[in-house]
Design a protein around this motif. Structure first.
Motif, mmCIF file in Angstrom:
data_model
loop_
_atom_site.group_PDB
_atom_site.id
_atom_site.type_symbol
_atom_site.label_atom_id
_atom_site.label_comp_id
_atom_site.label_asym_id
_atom_site.label_seq_id
_atom_site.Cartn_x
_atom_site.Cartn_y
_atom_site.Cartn_z
ATOM 1 N N VAL A 194 0.732 -0.795 0.479
ATOM 2 C CA VAL A 194 0.145 0.332 0.312
ATOM 3 C C VAL A 194 0.744 1.194 -0.163
ATOM 4 O O VAL A 194 2.002 0.953 0.733
ATOM 5 C CB VAL A 194 -0.976 -0.009 1.589
ATOM 6 C CG1 VAL A 194 -2.304 1.199 0.934
ATOM 7 C CG2 VAL A 194 -2.094 -1.240 1.484
ATOM 8 N N PRO A 195 0.661 2.475 -0.776
ATOM 9 C CA PRO A 195 1.898 3.671 -1.211
ATOM 10 C C PRO A 195 1.877 3.962 0.036
ATOM 11 O O PRO A 195 3.283 4.436 0.480
ATOM 12 C CB PRO A 195 1.116 3.664 -2.411
ATOM 13 C CG PRO A 195 0.303 2.660 -3.455
ATOM 14 C CD PRO A 195 -0.272 2.015 -2.262
ATOM 15 N N ASN A 244 -3.242 -9.620 2.450
ATOM 16 C CA ASN A 244 -1.379 -9.855 2.354
ATOM 17 C C ASN A 244 -0.540 -8.838 3.179
ATOM 18 O O ASN A 244 -0.408 -8.341 3.222
ATOM 19 C CB ASN A 244 -1.552 -9.079 0.916
ATOM 20 C CG ASN A 244 -1.412 -10.588 0.007
ATOM 21 O OD1 ASN A 244 -1.615 -11.667 -0.339
ATOM 22 N ND2 ASN A 244 -2.219 -9.765 -1.403
ATOM 23 N N TRP A 245 -1.074 -9.477 4.544
ATOM 24 C CA TRP A 245 -0.345 -9.082 6.107
ATOM 25 C C TRP A 245 -0.534 -7.726 5.851
ATOM 26 O O TRP A 245 0.094 -6.434 5.863
ATOM 27 C CB TRP A 245 1.175 -8.992 6.098
ATOM 28 C CG TRP A 245 1.576 -10.662 5.986
ATOM 29 C CD1 TRP A 245 1.920 -11.504 4.998
ATOM 30 C CD2 TRP A 245 1.308 -11.338 7.556
ATOM 31 N NE1 TRP A 245 2.469 -12.917 6.074
ATOM 32 C CE2 TRP A 245 2.499 -12.979 7.258
ATOM 33 C CE3 TRP A 245 1.344 -11.180 9.287
ATOM 34 C CZ2 TRP A 245 1.687 -13.358 8.368
ATOM 35 C CZ3 TRP A 245 0.791 -11.485 9.374
ATOM 36 C CH2 TRP A 245 1.677 -12.746 9.752
ATOM 37 N N GLY A 250 3.619 -8.369 2.678
ATOM 38 C CA GLY A 250 4.558 -9.463 3.080
ATOM 39 C C GLY A 250 4.960 -9.094 4.735
ATOM 40 O O GLY A 250 4.653 -8.568 5.349
ATOM 41 N N PHE A 251 5.019 -10.459 5.912
ATOM 42 C CA PHE A 251 5.217 -10.144 6.929
ATOM 43 C C PHE A 251 6.645 -9.422 7.584
ATOM 44 O O PHE A 251 6.011 -8.801 8.096
ATOM 45 C CB PHE A 251 5.495 -11.786 7.642
ATOM 46 C CG PHE A 251 5.958 -11.823 8.643
ATOM 47 C CD1 PHE A 251 4.884 -11.705 9.600
ATOM 48 C CD2 PHE A 251 7.010 -12.533 9.232
ATOM 49 C CE1 PHE A 251 4.962 -11.720 11.012
ATOM 50 C CE2 PHE A 251 7.188 -12.878 10.688
ATOM 51 C CZ PHE A 251 6.335 -12.149 11.598
ATOM 52 N N VAL A 252 7.129 -9.457 6.245
ATOM 53 C CA VAL A 252 8.291 -8.601 7.191
ATOM 54 C C VAL A 252 8.442 -7.125 7.025
ATOM 55 O O VAL A 252 8.659 -5.984 8.042
ATOM 56 C CB VAL A 252 9.862 -9.021 7.064
ATOM 57 C CG1 VAL A 252 10.796 -7.674 6.580
ATOM 58 C CG2 VAL A 252 9.992 -10.459 6.883
ATOM 59 N N ARG A 253 7.814 -6.821 6.184
ATOM 60 C CA ARG A 253 7.810 -5.678 5.866
ATOM 61 C C ARG A 253 6.075 -5.159 6.547
ATOM 62 O O ARG A 253 6.157 -4.037 7.165
ATOM 63 C CB ARG A 253 6.676 -5.223 3.862
ATOM 64 C CG ARG A 253 7.635 -5.555 3.133
ATOM 65 C CD ARG A 253 7.157 -5.513 1.633
ATOM 66 N NE ARG A 253 8.567 -5.450 1.027
ATOM 67 C CZ ARG A 253 7.766 -5.476 -0.415
ATOM 68 N NH1 ARG A 253 6.760 -5.915 -1.180
ATOM 69 N NH2 ARG A 253 8.440 -5.313 -1.511
ATOM 70 N N LEU A 258 5.887 -1.168 12.079
ATOM 71 C CA LEU A 258 5.863 -1.052 13.634
ATOM 72 C C LEU A 258 6.808 -0.415 14.252
ATOM 73 O O LEU A 258 6.391 0.027 14.873
ATOM 74 C CB LEU A 258 5.217 -2.189 14.081
ATOM 75 C CG LEU A 258 4.402 -3.918 13.768
ATOM 76 C CD1 LEU A 258 4.602 -4.296 14.589
ATOM 77 C CD2 LEU A 258 2.949 -2.965 13.595
ATOM 78 N N ARG A 259 6.981 0.054 13.604
ATOM 79 C CA ARG A 259 8.344 0.834 13.853
ATOM 80 C C ARG A 259 8.841 0.179 15.429
ATOM 81 O O ARG A 259 8.522 1.570 16.164
ATOM 82 C CB ARG A 259 8.271 2.662 13.919
ATOM 83 C CG ARG A 259 7.632 2.224 12.459
ATOM 84 C CD ARG A 259 7.340 4.616 11.867
ATOM 85 N NE ARG A 259 7.487 4.529 10.717
ATOM 86 C CZ ARG A 259 8.661 4.561 9.939
ATOM 87 N NH1 ARG A 259 9.915 4.915 9.713
ATOM 88 N NH2 ARG A 259 7.783 5.063 8.348
#
Length: 413
Positions: A194-195, A244-245, A250-253, A258-259
């Motif tokens: 999502v941009p 898609n998470w 993706g999961f890592v993205r 969450l920073r």
């Protein structure tokens, strides 16, 4: 939304014979219920939007057959002609392509001629869907690209890189079987970030943030990404995959969004750099040997470390020994089992092994089911056979290096 004017050319013999070697039950469902998967393909795995089928052609050898997959049927052969009415009733124009030689029919030539003729039609076809794994189709795709038409390949076998790289989209066997069974299609190509960086579903995203923050804060050491993703899927439900998470692709993205304070990532772990040291590297096998690297791109060989291949074989063997085989279920089950063990392997990599094992002579549906060593040997055989077919020259010593890296015993040793 405007519909994409699409033409579908299906080499039935090629696609069906490849599917039935991987999952006989779903292959027969593909042939008996073409209207169902065609309807789903209308809106799934698209290039520019939902399709409007203006051409539907199925090229079939009326005398073609495969060995019957069900010994209890009392029939040795399963003839393709049995499925002809199913395609006619689904709106396909069935083109009979009898065998011209002992091993070859004219389906590929007919498909090429018909597709080129379609370029000259008064109607402009936006997308050409070519259902075949035959690399002889490569010049056709080059011609279609030159005409600025979108192309999609449906290839249940491991097609040559020169063939698949020309297309705008590749639909592999796992995605095709998911379409046939009416399951959500998990395609890495469909993952979109999502941009704006905003989550797609606030409520679930808030739960995700709270769970991850709690796990991250309480963790006594680095967290294994595969295990963490598996736990979150179990707690949050199927929504994480369906979105898609949460739209992050993706999961890592999603984790990065969450920073978290002092967060650090590696290929397999996430950790708090203010409290934990970097995790030890998983294994000490070092980089892949040169022959393996030479095969990776042309064959699409997953770039897994040496120590991760045997767990994949064991997971697939465990599935085959305890389940009635279904390819899409097998890849999902094995992925989740490996994640519980802290081994992060994608479904696409597991599907690659499963497909290679079937073509290597040890399909998981075989009875008795193959064990892990048989799966490893069959998969390595298939990799080396494909290398030979692709004219990738390997010495005996290099073949042994490839087998060793893939965790398979060299039969000559």
């Amino acid at each position: 939304m405007a519909r994409v004017r699409a033409a579908l050319f299906l080499d039935f013999d090629n696609v069906f014979s490849a599917l039935i070697r991987q999952d006989p039950d779903v292959a027969i469902q593909f042939a008996e219920e073409p209207g169902a998967w065609l309807s789903r393909l209308t809106t799934s795995l698209t290039v520019d939007g939902p399709r409007r089928w203006l051409i539907l052609r199925c090229y079939m050898n009326p005398g073609g057959w495969v060995p019957h997959p069900d010994p209890s049927s009392g029939q040795q052969r399963l003839y393709y002609s049995r499925f002809r009415p199913s395609f006619v009733n689904a709106g396909f124009e069935v083109i009979d392509c009898p065998r011209l030689t002992h091993t070859k029919n004219a389906a590929d030539i007919r498909m090429v001629l018909d597709a080129v003729d379609a370029l000259a039609d008064q109607v402009t076809y936006d997308e050409f869907v070519i259902a075949s794994g035959d690399s002889d189709m490569t010049p056709l795709l080059v011609r279609l690209r030159r005409a600025d038409r979108r192309t999609t390949i449906v290839s249940p076998a491991d097609a040559a890189l020169a063939f698949t790289s020309v297309a705008d989209r590749l639909i592999v066997s796992q995605e095709l079987l998911e379409l046939v069974q009416g399951e959500p299609v998990e395609s890495e190509e469909d993952q979109v970030v999502v941009p704006s960086g905003e989550p797609a579903a606030e409520a679930s995203y808030d739960q995700f943030r709270d769970l991850v923050t709690w796990r991250f804060t309480a963790a006594p050491g680095p967290l294994n990404l595969a295990s963490l993703a598996h736990d979150l899927r179990r707690q949050l439900g199927n929504g994480v995959d369906e979105s898609n998470w949460f739209g992050f692709g993706g999961f890592v993205r999603a984790l990065e969004s969450l920073r978290l304070p002092y967060v650090k990532f590696s290929n397999h772990f996430v950790w708090d750099d203010s409290r934990h040291g970097p995790p030890e590297a998983p294994g000490t096998t070092g980089p892949a040997p040169e022959p393996v690297m030479r095969l990776s791109a042309p064959l699409g060989l997953p770039r897994l470390p040496r120590e991760m291949w045997p767990p994949v074989y064991r997971a697939l063997a465990d599935y085959a020994a305890s389940h009635h085989f279904n390819l899409t279920e097998a890849t999902r089950w094995a992925r989740d089992k490996l994640a519980e063990e802290g081994v992060d392997v994608s479904r696409s990599a597991i599907a690659f092994v499963t497909r290679g094992t079937a073509f290597g002579g040890a399909p998981l549906y075989r009875q008795p089911a193959p064990d892990a060593d048989e799966i490893a040997a069959a998969f390595a055989d298939n990799v080396l056979n494909r290398a030979d077919a692709a004219a990738i020259a390997l010495t005996d010593d290099e073949c042994a290096q490839v087998r060793a890296w893939l965790g398979a015993v060299d039969p000559k040793a």
